[in-house]
Design an enzyme around this catalytic site. Structure first.
Site, PDB file in Angstrom:
ATOM      1  N   CYS A   1       1.066  -0.985   0.288  1.00  0.00           N
ATOM      2  CA  CYS A   1      -0.196  -0.087  -0.166  1.00  0.00           C
ATOM      3  C   CYS A   1       0.860   0.702   0.406  1.00  0.00           C
ATOM      4  O   CYS A   1       1.227   1.440   1.011  1.00  0.00           O
ATOM      5  CB  CYS A   1      -1.161   0.127   0.931  1.00  0.00           C
TER       6      CYS A   1
ATOM      7  N   CYS B   1      -0.911   4.329   1.975  1.00  0.00           N
ATOM      8  CA  CYS B   1       0.146   3.886   3.908  1.00  0.00           C
ATOM      9  C   CYS B   1       1.601   3.768   3.815  1.00  0.00           C
ATOM     10  O   CYS B   1       1.623   4.572   5.281  1.00  0.00           O
ATOM     11  CB  CYS B   1       0.062   2.435   3.830  1.00  0.00           C
ATOM     12  N   ASP B   2       2.319   3.336   3.699  1.00  0.00           N
ATOM     13  CA  ASP B   2       3.682   3.263   3.784  1.00  0.00           C
ATOM     14  C   ASP B   2       4.771   4.748   2.830  1.00  0.00           C
ATOM     15  O   ASP B   2       6.252   4.090   3.453  1.00  0.00           O
ATOM     16  CB  ASP B   2       3.939   1.461   3.821  1.00  0.00           C
TER      17      ASP B   2
END
Ligand code: NAP
Length: 327
Positions: free
Chosen positions: A133, A136-137
């Site tokens: 993701c 997300c990261d």
């Protein structure tokens, strides 16, 4: 007997439980025996969930959601739904621990699983440079060289997104042609911050506590080479966890549960936006959503599913059908 059964315990499932419990029901959440908490359990810092300006660890966020659901009366069962009967007024769920739950309404929030490369290193380095993701990261790899695997729209989107942070993004694709839509492919191919390695797969990922590099294997010649990288973003598709419901609610060709979606203007109040093809069965979160896949969007659709279930139960009660469905 609960009025609502919720299968799944990610942001969608727990939010549905919070809303259903606050509406005065006693929902049962079949949370999963090993996967309780959903995908966020496997992430580290979550920095984009509103309300947490300092960020929050994925497992902590899910623990808070579970606590909020139980505080209002939801019953959480750390058990797996192994069999469901969704047709008719009484929805029935059997579990791995041999329990059986019935209710007039049911919410499916089983999420989806990001496809992995099938490498042992993915287990060791998941959350330590191997990610599924970018939203997300990506932020954690500011100024680093990173890799994206895949040739579809997700890979192109993630690669373009990651150029905001990375010094260089290298897309590794197993064929010489991209699968992505033309507009996405052209955008990525023209991007100065993205390099493409075609006809190659990542056959190993190196590093003990953080990703340091990969082994690339050429899919035409079989030759291997080493490349340094700080992260590997795997974007080779998702699999919705809908198999258990496959013959009982309508699925789209990719396996996502089909829901009504937004009602047409003027139809509000008559349409349940999270309704599946089975009356009394609602679905939310990543098992219906192949586009947004964010904790906050899943949570939002969980709220909608609980409100839809509440409206359904209210209509059922008004029509005299609730008593028959709760015996
Ligand atoms: P996808 O279209 O199925 O593409 C998956 C890609 O990963 C393909 O290029 C595939 O290679 C590759 N792949 C699969 N297994 C692999 C493996 N084991 N090792 C290496 N490569 C592997 O999946 P997606 O990109 O997640 O897209 C899913 C759907 O969502 C699509 O309909 C897409 O259009 C849509 N989507 C749309 C947008 C947007 O419009 N903004 C954004 C994201 C997704 P091959 O090509 O060789 O099969």
């Amino acid at each position: 007997m609960p009025e609502v059964i919720i299968i799944g315990s990610g942001p969608a499932g727990y939010t549905a439980a919070i809303y259903a419990a606050r509406a005065g029901y006693t929902p049962v959440v079949i949370a999963g025996s090993v996967t309780a908490g959903g995908a966020l359990i496997n992430t580290t810092e979550v920095e984009n969930f509103p309300g947490f300006p300092e960020g929050v660890l994925g497992p902590d966020l899910m623990e808070r959601m579970a606590a909020q659901a139980t505080k209002f009366g939801a019953q959480v069962e750390f058990d797996d739904a192994t069999e469901v009967e969704l047709a008719g007024p009484v929805k029935r769920v059997r579990t791995g621990n041999g329990l059986e739950f019935t209710a007039p309404a049911l919410v499916i929030a089983t999420g989806s699983a990001a496809k992995g490369l099938g490498l042992a290193a993915e287990q060791r380095l998941g959350g330590r440079g191997v990610s599924y993701c970018a939203t997300c990261d990506g932020f954690f790899f500011r100024g680093k060289d990173i890799m994206v695997v895949g040739g579809g729209d997700s890979a192109m989107e993630e690669a373009i997104f990651l150029t905001k942070f990375a010094s260089k993004v290298t897309v590794v694709h197993r064929r010489s042609e991209l699968r992505a839509s033309r507009i996405m492919a052209e955008r990525a191919l023209a991007h100065p911050g993205i390099e493409f390695v075609f006809n190659a797969v990542i056959s190993d990922i190196h590093g003990d506590t953080a990703v340091t590099g990969v082994t690339l294997t050429d899919t035409v010649t079989g030759q291997t080479s080493h490349r340094e990288t700080a992260a590997v973003f795997v974007a080779i598709g998702h699999t919705p966890r809908s198999t258990l419901f496959a013959d009982q609610v309508e699925l789209d060709p990719a396996g996502y549960i089909v829901v009504h979606g937004n009602p047409a203007p003027g139809a509000e109040g008559t349409a349940y936006t999270t309704a599946t093809s089975q009356p009394g069965v609602f679905a939310c979160g990543d098992v219906v959503d192949h586009i947004y896949r964010q904790a906050i969007t899943a949570a939002a659709s969980g709220a909608r599913a609980a409100i839809d279930a509440h409206n359904y139960l209210t209509e059922l009660a008004a029509g005299g059908g609730l008593a028959a469905a709760t015996v």
